[in-house]
Design a protein around this motif. Structure first.
Motif, PDB file in Angstrom:
ATOM      1  N   ARG A 106       0.865  -1.187   0.023  1.00  0.00           N
ATOM      2  CA  ARG A 106      -0.101   0.023  -0.128  1.00  0.00           C
ATOM      3  C   ARG A 106       0.774   1.286   0.010  1.00  0.00           C
ATOM      4  NH1 ARG A 106      -5.103  -2.218   3.416  1.00  0.00           N
ATOM      5  NH2 ARG A 106      -6.043  -3.248   1.671  1.00  0.00           N
ATOM      6  N   ARG A 107       1.973   1.313   0.547  1.00  0.00           N
ATOM      7  CA  ARG A 107       2.954   2.236   0.435  1.00  0.00           C
ATOM      8  C   ARG A 107       3.686   2.462  -0.874  1.00  0.00           C
ATOM      9  NH1 ARG A 107       4.321   0.781   5.502  1.00  0.00           N
ATOM     10  NH2 ARG A 107       5.871  -0.491   4.941  1.00  0.00           N
ATOM     11  N   ASN A 108       4.175   1.139  -1.382  1.00  0.00           N
ATOM     12  CA  ASN A 108       4.713   1.096  -2.616  1.00  0.00           C
ATOM     13  C   ASN A 108       4.449   0.010  -3.272  1.00  0.00           C
ATOM     14  OD1 ASN A 108       6.532   1.006  -4.883  1.00  0.00           O
ATOM     15  ND2 ASN A 108       8.389   1.949  -3.784  1.00  0.00           N
ATOM     16  N   PRO A 109       3.594  -0.071  -4.636  1.00  0.00           N
ATOM     17  CA  PRO A 109       3.197  -1.256  -5.129  1.00  0.00           C
ATOM     18  C   PRO A 109       4.007  -1.961  -6.028  1.00  0.00           C
ATOM     19  CG  PRO A 109       2.525   0.677  -6.480  1.00  0.00           C
ATOM     20  CD  PRO A 109       3.148   1.100  -5.090  1.00  0.00           C
ATOM     21  N   LYS A 110       5.432  -1.648  -6.019  1.00  0.00           N
ATOM     22  CA  LYS A 110       6.519  -2.079  -6.834  1.00  0.00           C
ATOM     23  C   LYS A 110       7.005  -3.551  -6.284  1.00  0.00           C
ATOM     24  CE  LYS A 110       7.810   1.852  -9.572  1.00  0.00           C
ATOM     25  NZ  LYS A 110       6.880   1.863 -10.309  1.00  0.00           N
ATOM     26  N   VAL A 111       6.816  -4.701  -6.769  1.00  0.00           N
ATOM     27  CA  VAL A 111       7.193  -5.787  -6.442  1.00  0.00           C
ATOM     28  C   VAL A 111       7.905  -6.764  -7.326  1.00  0.00           C
ATOM     29  CG1 VAL A 111       5.113  -5.687  -4.707  1.00  0.00           C
ATOM     30  CG2 VAL A 111       5.038  -7.057  -6.781  1.00  0.00           C
ATOM     31  N   SER A 112       8.415  -7.931  -6.679  1.00  0.00           N
ATOM     32  CA  SER A 112       8.984  -8.754  -7.812  1.00  0.00           C
ATOM     33  C   SER A 112       8.667 -10.186  -7.251  1.00  0.00           C
ATOM     34  CB  SER A 112      10.409  -8.653  -7.878  1.00  0.00           C
ATOM     35  OG  SER A 112      11.090  -9.223  -6.764  1.00  0.00           O
ATOM     36  N   LEU A 113       8.629 -11.101  -8.247  1.00  0.00           N
ATOM     37  CA  LEU A 113       8.574 -12.513  -7.844  1.00  0.00           C
ATOM     38  C   LEU A 113       9.768 -13.212  -8.651  1.00  0.00           C
ATOM     39  CD1 LEU A 113       4.495 -13.292  -8.919  1.00  0.00           C
ATOM     40  CD2 LEU A 113       5.713 -13.276  -6.531  1.00  0.00           C
ATOM     41  N   PHE A 114      10.457 -13.906  -7.758  1.00  0.00           N
ATOM     42  CA  PHE A 114      11.734 -14.482  -8.214  1.00  0.00           C
ATOM     43  C   PHE A 114      11.721 -16.237  -8.294  1.00  0.00           C
ATOM     44  CE2 PHE A 114      16.327 -15.422  -8.124  1.00  0.00           C
ATOM     45  CZ  PHE A 114      16.655 -15.301  -9.260  1.00  0.00           C
ATOM     46  N   PHE A 115      11.403 -16.788  -9.362  1.00  0.00           N
ATOM     47  CA  PHE A 115      11.391 -18.156  -9.512  1.00  0.00           C
ATOM     48  C   PHE A 115      12.737 -18.835  -9.633  1.00  0.00           C
ATOM     49  CE2 PHE A 115       7.546 -16.427 -10.644  1.00  0.00           C
ATOM     50  CZ  PHE A 115       6.260 -17.134 -10.066  1.00  0.00           C
ATOM     51  N   SER A 116      13.382 -19.285  -8.564  1.00  0.00           N
ATOM     52  CA  SER A 116      14.649 -19.757  -8.547  1.00  0.00           C
ATOM     53  C   SER A 116      15.085 -21.120  -8.106  1.00  0.00           C
ATOM     54  CB  SER A 116      15.714 -18.786  -7.727  1.00  0.00           C
ATOM     55  OG  SER A 116      15.253 -19.026  -6.333  1.00  0.00           O
ATOM     56  N   ASP A 117      14.078 -21.836  -7.345  1.00  0.00           N
ATOM     57  CA  ASP A 117      14.371 -23.114  -6.934  1.00  0.00           C
ATOM     58  C   ASP A 117      13.265 -24.101  -7.380  1.00  0.00           C
ATOM     59  OD1 ASP A 117      15.009 -25.412  -5.231  1.00  0.00           O
ATOM     60  OD2 ASP A 117      14.785 -24.470  -3.513  1.00  0.00           O
ATOM     61  N   PRO A 118      13.905 -25.009  -8.217  1.00  0.00           N
ATOM     62  CA  PRO A 118      12.806 -25.834  -8.834  1.00  0.00           C
ATOM     63  C   PRO A 118      12.518 -27.162  -7.846  1.00  0.00           C
ATOM     64  CG  PRO A 118      15.032 -26.170  -9.865  1.00  0.00           C
ATOM     65  CD  PRO A 118      15.268 -24.902  -8.968  1.00  0.00           C
ATOM     66  N   THR A 119      12.970 -27.233  -6.849  1.00  0.00           N
ATOM     67  CA  THR A 119      12.950 -28.541  -6.005  1.00  0.00           C
ATOM     68  C   THR A 119      11.372 -28.807  -6.023  1.00  0.00           C
ATOM     69  OG1 THR A 119      14.938 -27.868  -4.622  1.00  0.00           O
ATOM     70  CG2 THR A 119      13.035 -29.300  -3.719  1.00  0.00           C
ATOM     71  N   GLY A 120      10.998 -29.985  -6.437  1.00  0.00           N
ATOM     72  CA  GLY A 120       9.778 -30.598  -6.156  1.00  0.00           C
ATOM     73  C   GLY A 120       8.824 -30.192  -7.506  1.00  0.00           C
ATOM     74  N   SER A 121       9.338 -29.353  -8.349  1.00  0.00           N
ATOM     75  CA  SER A 121       8.595 -29.067  -9.557  1.00  0.00           C
ATOM     76  C   SER A 121       8.496 -30.222 -10.463  1.00  0.00           C
ATOM     77  CB  SER A 121       9.216 -27.860 -10.219  1.00  0.00           C
ATOM     78  OG  SER A 121      10.399 -28.241 -10.814  1.00  0.00           O
ATOM     79  N   GLY A 122       9.285 -31.047 -10.758  1.00  0.00           N
ATOM     80  CA  GLY A 122       9.370 -32.212 -11.617  1.00  0.00           C
ATOM     81  C   GLY A 122       9.931 -31.674 -12.950  1.00  0.00           C
ATOM     82  N   LEU A 123      10.403 -30.362 -12.850  1.00  0.00           N
ATOM     83  CA  LEU A 123      11.256 -29.745 -14.099  1.00  0.00           C
ATOM     84  C   LEU A 123      12.607 -30.086 -13.900  1.00  0.00           C
ATOM     85  CD1 LEU A 123       9.289 -26.455 -14.277  1.00  0.00           C
ATOM     86  CD2 LEU A 123       8.768 -28.393 -15.575  1.00  0.00           C
ATOM     87  N   THR A 124      13.324 -30.267 -15.142  1.00  0.00           N
ATOM     88  CA  THR A 124      14.696 -30.675 -15.287  1.00  0.00           C
ATOM     89  C   THR A 124      15.255 -29.198 -15.955  1.00  0.00           C
ATOM     90  OG1 THR A 124      14.211 -32.980 -15.650  1.00  0.00           O
ATOM     91  CG2 THR A 124      16.524 -32.276 -16.192  1.00  0.00           C
ATOM     92  N   HIS A 125      16.372 -28.946 -15.376  1.00  0.00           N
ATOM     93  CA  HIS A 125      17.108 -27.401 -15.811  1.00  0.00           C
ATOM     94  C   HIS A 125      16.060 -26.542 -16.458  1.00  0.00           C
ATOM     95  CE1 HIS A 125      20.470 -30.084 -15.578  1.00  0.00           C
ATOM     96  NE2 HIS A 125      19.940 -31.070 -16.198  1.00  0.00           N
TER      97      HIS A 125
END
Length: 169
Positions: free
Chosen positions: A63-82
């Protein structure tokens, strides 16, 4: 709303990662980061995260500052390879309504239970449900991207590929 045209490897990250790092800015403008589960709504080009009313710091920061980020860096448990490492930068908006369940929250809980099956056990015990009812009363936080950067096979030493998101066109 805005539907993003993203490579399938990026979309797979949004759909498969168990959590990501969500960053807001505090009163002093310093970044504050939490692990969160983010649900992607491709038809809107938006992400949903939530926070319990018992933990309002994310809401105050947004509410003070709406600038945000999402960082998807850890694939553990995702089933994705590389998979790629993906950074989403954008603006967040907090719902005015505090909710337990609505259409967006139904998708959130469904995906959360799929990603973290052991969390279902909290709902299976009546006493736990009663003692933890506060946990399910939540604010919805919607993130609309301005830019999405991804690093092939998670190699952040290489230049990212980027999509700048145009709004209102």
């Amino acid at each position: 709303m805005l539907e993003l045209s993203l490579p399938s490897e990026v979309t797979a990250v949004f759909e498969s990662f168990r959590c990501c790092e969500f960053t807001t800015l505090n009163k002093q403008g310093m970044p504050v980061t939490w692990p969160v589960s983010a649900v992607y709504f491709p038809e809107r080009g938006q992400f949903l995260i939530t926070t319990s009313i018992s933990f309002p710091q994310k809401v105050w920061n947004i509410r003070r500052n709406p600038k945000v980020s999402l960082f998807f860096s850890d694939p553990t448990g995702s089933g994705l390879t590389h998979p790629p490492t993906v950074l989403v930068q954008g603006d967040a908006a907090v719902s005015d309504e505090i909710v337990v369940l609505n259409e967006d929250m139904e998708k959130f809980w469904r995906e959360l239970y799929q990603r973290q099956p052991s969390s279902k056990s909290y709902n299976s015990n009546a006493l736990t449900r009663k003692l933890m009812s506060w946990y399910y009363i939540r604010w919805c936080i919607f993130i609309t991207p301005h830019s999405i950067h991804w690093y092939h096979e998670g190699d952040t030493q290489q230049a990212s590929q980027t999509i700048e998101v145009k709004h209102g066109e």
